[in-house]
Enzyme design. Structure first.
Site, PDB file in Angstrom:
ATOM      1  CG  ASP A 315      40.876  50.824  49.810  1.00  0.00           C
ATOM      2  OD1 ASP A 315      41.710  50.452  48.963  1.00  0.00           O
ATOM      3  OD2 ASP A 315      39.844  51.457  49.504  1.00  0.00           O
ATOM      4  CB  ALA A 316      45.794  51.368  48.999  1.00  0.00           C
TER       5      ALA A 316
END
Length: 615
Positions: A315-316
């Protein structure tokens, strides 16, 4: 489209593999292929990175050079990058041209197009599909039909503009009613239902040439903290983790073929039952390692136990669940060591200074890994591990990426699926309280209470177009005047309240760049207090009381005993009509139900607790 067909269409594969392998600095090339950059904003005028809000709608030369210089493997696009179908197709062609000019493999071009509120393509050019929980509400009667149909449509729309990766579906099993970030992004609280629908979604995307990224491994369904703003912890036992959180992932991996996702996205979540080891964060505190940084979870569990052979993407990394605990370079080293193949959004490249910092960071990463080859250091990958990881990315690209047309496109026809979007909204409408045959006579005057002015207008227009008399609408985004509210309730025959609970998450808005807007959201407790007041007043006046949960159904628990009718739409988005006014399918469906033209055939995908007395 079969894997063989895709391989046949990719006539550049052999060429780019040879070119890629011939890169002098193989480790540097591998690092670049393992990065997926955020190009949401860029300011060529030197505006400080934190203040830069100039959307990238055409590829700036400095970013093109970053892609070429560092052999970058992919980018993620946001709504700000997408103004129109023609514009985003042109931007993607510019990106692919930059990669091709340097002899690089085609770029992975990713987007969050889940459906529902998490969608980046402009709804004016596509179709506004309700999200996963709406699809979950159709499962009992329609099984996987809507999961397949909607994701087939999404794949065709992504193909039309050149996007080749969809960070979807979210396969989190939403067992926590207080979950602030997943809720209606989940299909259901049932692991079996989530598994069935998510496999159908993955198959639909990938059979149409779009790489699917299941998320958020090992599962984000039982959290009450958003990993954008903190570090959630799931306290499930190992047994519960396997029966609930991991189940959809394990079933998809075991299914193989098109049901196995090309990518799996990690979660910035602590899972002590899976890994209770600690690391020292930037503030000196000992912190349980989140899944994104855990070798036990990404390599030991996902690779070795579950036998996943695809690409693992984080994820980011700018989310607080990681960035509050590690510097960008340490986060990269740790997640690569843990077993992640692609680091998503390792640091924002908003201006020339940020690019210089990025160059320095990659030089540090290269040096650290090279040094580790000679003298092993805990938490640092080897160049051999990096090569093996980059090869997984190469194989994924060979299987899915078609040769990119560099020639300018003529007007691009974006396929629309308005009828399918309408059918899903109708099929998912769920009755929670009241008579299934409920209708509201047109002679009865209504007053509305809605979360904001746009939804006031959308619902009012939908009702008036069906010849209902709407006395007025109170927007809870404005300062409520008690006397006005009292007068409208007294004059009306029926009171209808629409609610959006919980409030918007950062994932729905777009990400960490929206933090200030997220912090300044409307106070939810104040809105619910006015809802309590209105229901009490309507009860005292003996008015018909209608409650519409426009988002997650859990809010109905608070009011079920005090309403005559409660329905759930799982969707609250407002679109602009041809007349330039707010509108939307969901508001038309509500009006159709009240009129008796349709019923509410949906089934709740989650369990509601007994109603509580209003405060």
């Amino acid at each position: 489209m079969s894997k063989q067909t895709l391989l046949g269409m990719l006539g550049v594969v052999a060429m780019y593999c040879c070119t890629f392998s011939a890169v002098a600095n193989q480790l540097g090339a591998d690092i670049g292929q393992k990065l997926m950059l955020d190009i949401r904003y860029f300011c060529a005028d030197g505006t400080p990175a934190d203040n830069c809000r100039t959307p990238v709608t055409r590829l700036p030369e400095p970013l093109a050079k970053v892609i070429q210089r560092h052999n970058i493997g992919g980018v993620i696009l946001f709504a700000e990058n997408i103004q129109s179908v023609e514009q985003v197709r042109s931007l993607i062609e510019q990106l692919q041209t930059a990669a091709a000019a340097a002899g690089l493999p085609p770029l992975l071009i990713a987007v969050d197009q889940e459906g529902g509120r998490v969608a980046r393509l402009p709804v004016t050019a596509t179709s506004a599909f309700s999200g996963n929980m709406a699809i979950g509400a159709t499962y009992e009667k329609h099984q996987t039909h809507y999961a397949t149909a909607v994701n087939t449509a999404i794949a065709q729309q992504l193909n039309a503009v050149g996007i080749n990766v969809n960070f979807a579906p979210a396969v989190d099993v939403n067992v926590n009613p207080l979950n602030p970030v997943i809720n209606v992004r989940s299909y259901s609280e049932s692991p079996e239902v989530v598994a069935q629908l998510s496999q159908a979604a993955v198959s639909a995307l990938q059979s149409n040439g779009i790489i699917s990224a299941m998320k958020h491994f090992p599962g984000h369904g039982d959290t009450h903290v958003d990993s954008h703003t903190g570090l959630p912890v799931v306290e499930h036992s190992r047994d519960v983790v396997e029966r609930v959180d991991l189940y959809p992932f394990a079933m998809a991996i075991a299914a193989g073929d098109q049901a196995a996702p090309g990518m799996i996205m990690t979660a910035h979540i602590q899972y002590p039952a899976l890994d209770n080891s600690v690391f020292t964060s930037v503030n000196g505190e000992a912190t349980i390692v989140p899944a994104t940084l855990s070798r036990r979870i990404l390599t030991g569990l996902l690779r070795e136990e579950l036998k996943y052979q695809g690409v693992v993407v984080t994820d980011a990394l700018d989310m607080a669940g990681i960035s509050a605990y590690l510097t960008p370079k340490d986060a990269l080293l740790h997640t690569f060591y843990a077993g992640a193949d692609i680091a998503l959004m390792p640091m924002p490249l908003r201006n020339a200074n940020a690019i210089a910092e990025f160059d320095e960071m990659l030089a540090h990463i290269n040096s650290a890994i090279s040094a580790n080859d000679k003298s092993a250091v805990s938490g640092v990958p080897t160049s051999k591990q990096m090569r093996q990881s980059a090869q997984r990315i190469e194989r994924l690209k060979q299987c899915f990426l078609q040769q990119v047309s560099i020639a300018s496109s003529a007007t691009i026809e974006m396929p629309k699926f308005s009828r399918l979007a309408e059918q899903l909204a109708q099929a998912s409408l769920t009755l929670v309280v009241g008579d299934p045959q409920f209708t509201l006579a047109k002679r009865e005057a209504l007053m509305l209470i809605m979360p904001d002015e746009a939804r006031c207008q959308a619902q009012t227009d939908a009702l008036v177009s069906r010849e209902y008399q709407v006395l007025g609408c109170i927007s809870l985004a404005n300062q409520v005047v008690k006397s006005t509210l009292d007068d409208l309730i007294a004059s009306a025959d029926a009171v209808m309240i629409g609610d959006i609970s919980p409030s918007h998450s950062l994932a729905e808005m777009g990400g960490m760049d929206d933090l200030i807007v997220w912090q300044n959201r409307i106070d939810k407790n104040e809105q619910l207090a006015w809802t309590n007041y209105a229901l009490a007043a309507a009860t005292k006046e003996n008015k018909t009381r209608i409650f519409v949960a426009l988002r997650a159904p859990y809010v109905i628990e608070q009011f079920a005993e005090y309403v005559d009718l409660a329905i759930v739409t799982y969707d609250y988005r407002v679109l602009q009509t041809e007349a330039g006014r707010p509108g939307g399918i969901v508001f038309d469906v509500i009006a159709e139900f009240l009129q008796g033209d349709i019923r509410a055939p949906g089934t709740l995908p989650v369990t509601l607790a007994p109603a509580k007395s209003p405060e």
